[in-house]
Design a protein around this motif. Structure first.
Motif, PDB file in Angstrom:
ATOM      1  N   THR A 117      31.416  39.610  44.256  1.00 10.63           N
ATOM      2  CA  THR A 117      32.848  39.893  44.159  1.00 10.63           C
ATOM      3  C   THR A 117      33.234  41.049  45.064  1.00 10.63           C
ATOM      4  O   THR A 117      34.254  41.013  45.764  1.00 10.63           O
ATOM      5  CB  THR A 117      33.224  40.229  42.706  1.00 10.63           C
ATOM      6  N   TRP A 118      32.400  42.080  45.058  1.00 13.95           N
ATOM      7  CA  TRP A 118      32.642  43.276  45.865  1.00 13.95           C
ATOM      8  C   TRP A 118      32.711  42.933  47.345  1.00 13.95           C
ATOM      9  O   TRP A 118      33.603  43.387  48.070  1.00 13.95           O
ATOM     10  CB  TRP A 118      31.511  44.262  45.615  1.00 13.95           C
ATOM     11  N   LEU A 157      35.945  40.969  48.170  1.00 13.78           N
ATOM     12  CA  LEU A 157      37.119  41.844  48.178  1.00 13.78           C
ATOM     13  C   LEU A 157      37.106  42.767  49.390  1.00 13.78           C
ATOM     14  O   LEU A 157      38.131  42.996  50.032  1.00 13.78           O
ATOM     15  CB  LEU A 157      37.168  42.669  46.885  1.00 13.78           C
ATOM     16  N   ALA A 208      46.622  38.229  48.480  1.00 16.30           N
ATOM     17  CA  ALA A 208      45.610  38.803  47.595  1.00 16.30           C
ATOM     18  C   ALA A 208      46.206  39.563  46.423  1.00 16.30           C
ATOM     19  O   ALA A 208      45.661  39.510  45.309  1.00 16.30           O
ATOM     20  CB  ALA A 208      44.685  39.725  48.392  1.00 16.30           C
ATOM     21  N   TYR A 240      47.223  37.265  43.545  1.00 23.37           N
ATOM     22  CA  TYR A 240      46.012  36.585  43.062  1.00 23.37           C
ATOM     23  C   TYR A 240      45.176  37.529  42.203  1.00 23.37           C
ATOM     24  O   TYR A 240      44.753  37.164  41.083  1.00 23.37           O
ATOM     25  CB  TYR A 240      45.188  36.075  44.236  1.00 23.37           C
ATOM     26  N   LEU A 241      44.917  38.729  42.696  1.00 23.77           N
ATOM     27  CA  LEU A 241      44.114  39.688  41.942  1.00 23.77           C
ATOM     28  C   LEU A 241      44.826  40.133  40.670  1.00 23.77           C
ATOM     29  O   LEU A 241      44.201  40.299  39.620  1.00 23.77           O
ATOM     30  CB  LEU A 241      43.809  40.907  42.819  1.00 23.77           C
ATOM     31  N   LEU A 242      46.140  40.299  40.775  1.00 23.52           N
ATOM     32  CA  LEU A 242      46.927  40.760  39.630  1.00 23.52           C
ATOM     33  C   LEU A 242      46.897  39.752  38.495  1.00 23.52           C
ATOM     34  O   LEU A 242      46.663  40.097  37.336  1.00 23.52           O
ATOM     35  CB  LEU A 242      48.360  41.037  40.069  1.00 23.52           C
ATOM     36  N   ASN A 255      44.778  37.341  38.026  1.00 22.03           N
ATOM     37  CA  ASN A 255      43.438  36.951  37.607  1.00 22.03           C
ATOM     38  C   ASN A 255      42.682  38.097  36.959  1.00 22.03           C
ATOM     39  O   ASN A 255      41.470  38.013  36.754  1.00 22.03           O
ATOM     40  CB  ASN A 255      42.639  36.404  38.790  1.00 22.03           C
ATOM     41  N   TYR A 308      41.968  41.278  37.843  1.00 21.37           N
ATOM     42  CA  TYR A 308      41.124  42.238  38.537  1.00 21.37           C
ATOM     43  C   TYR A 308      41.655  43.647  38.288  1.00 21.37           C
ATOM     44  O   TYR A 308      42.814  43.837  37.921  1.00 21.37           O
ATOM     45  CB  TYR A 308      41.076  41.946  40.036  1.00 21.37           C
ATOM     46  N   TYR A 309      40.779  44.611  38.501  1.00 21.03           N
ATOM     47  CA  TYR A 309      41.159  45.989  38.236  1.00 21.03           C
ATOM     48  C   TYR A 309      42.390  46.389  39.036  1.00 21.03           C
ATOM     49  O   TYR A 309      42.524  46.072  40.215  1.00 21.03           O
ATOM     50  CB  TYR A 309      40.003  46.937  38.561  1.00 21.03           C
ATOM     51  N   PHE A 328      42.375  47.979  42.647  1.00 21.48           N
ATOM     52  CA  PHE A 328      42.270  47.118  43.823  1.00 21.48           C
ATOM     53  C   PHE A 328      43.664  46.704  44.286  1.00 21.48           C
ATOM     54  O   PHE A 328      43.961  46.693  45.486  1.00 21.48           O
ATOM     55  CB  PHE A 328      41.449  45.872  43.507  1.00 21.48           C
ATOM     56  N   VAL A 329      44.505  46.348  43.320  1.00 23.12           N
ATOM     57  CA  VAL A 329      45.869  45.913  43.635  1.00 23.12           C
ATOM     58  C   VAL A 329      46.664  47.061  44.246  1.00 23.12           C
ATOM     59  O   VAL A 329      47.390  46.882  45.235  1.00 23.12           O
ATOM     60  CB  VAL A 329      46.564  45.391  42.361  1.00 23.12           C
TER      61      VAL A 329
END
Length: 210
Positions: A131-132, A135, A176, A179-181, A183, A185-186, A189-190
């Protein structure tokens, strides 16, 4: 906390431990698994930064690593390295981290460990590092992908390549972020992508005005 390994100084800021505690707390993992996750995250982060730092040292720079809240950074004397060398320094981080993914994957496939916690470490290392890497390869600075794409496009197309890298960064952030928000994700990152996206929009505005 400071130490030196492979002739490279490492400085761990107190904010890193607070950040690590926050990550573990969001997973409700205040147990042995939580401790293992903290170790895996720290080891993975150091592996990534050592990829940058060792390559910078190979090219004659004087690198050092800093771990602080929201991540790690490998600093080095950029004035002594060429653009092409900087490209390989950037690439070395995800590549060395990819080696962790490969090792974890092979050991999981071989299925030679019956201990629950060893299997937990392998699966967690595989997931976290995969994942890292994905990203980190988003093509927008400050992620490594942004530096790699910008270098390749500028080298091939010059000024037009630089402008193309800005457009790619803006589009990547626009895709991104939601998508990250959505799904889970921390949030940091957003937030980092939002900041990078605004910075790229400003760069594009400056290019358009020129």
């Amino acid at each position: 906390m400071n130490f030196r390994f492979l002739k490279i100084p490492v400085y761990i800021d107190p904010t890193y431990w607070i950040f690590l505690l926050f990550v573990v707390s969001t997973l409700n993992a205040f147990n042995r698994a939580g401790v293992l996750l903290a170790v895996i995250i720290t080891f993975s982060l150091l592996t990534h930064e050592y990829g940058h730092a060792l390559t910078a040292r190979f090219f004659g720079a004087q690198p050092y690593i800093v771990l602080r809240a929201f991540g790690g950074f490998a600093y080095f004397n950029e004035s002594v390295v060429a653009e092409k060398q900087r490209f390989f320094i950037t690439l070395a981080g995800p590549m060395l981290q990819g080696l962790l993914v490969l090792i974890a994957y092979i050991l999981i496939r071989l299925d030679v460990f019956n201990d629950y916690y060893i299997r937990f470490v392998l699966h967690a290392a595989l997931y976290i590092n995969t994942t890292w890497i994905l990203l980190n390869l988003i093509p927008i600075v400050p992620f490594d992908g942004g530096g790699l794409v910008r270098y390749l496009l500028e080298r091939k197309f010059g000024r037009k390549g630089y402008r193309a890298s800005i457009i790619i960064g803006i589009v990547s952030a626009a895709i991104a972020i939601p998508y990250l928000l959505f799904n889970g994700y921390y949030l940091f990152f957003v937030i980092e992508l939002l900041i990078a996206g605004f910075r790229y929009c400003k760069l594009w505005q400056e290019e358009w005005m020129n």
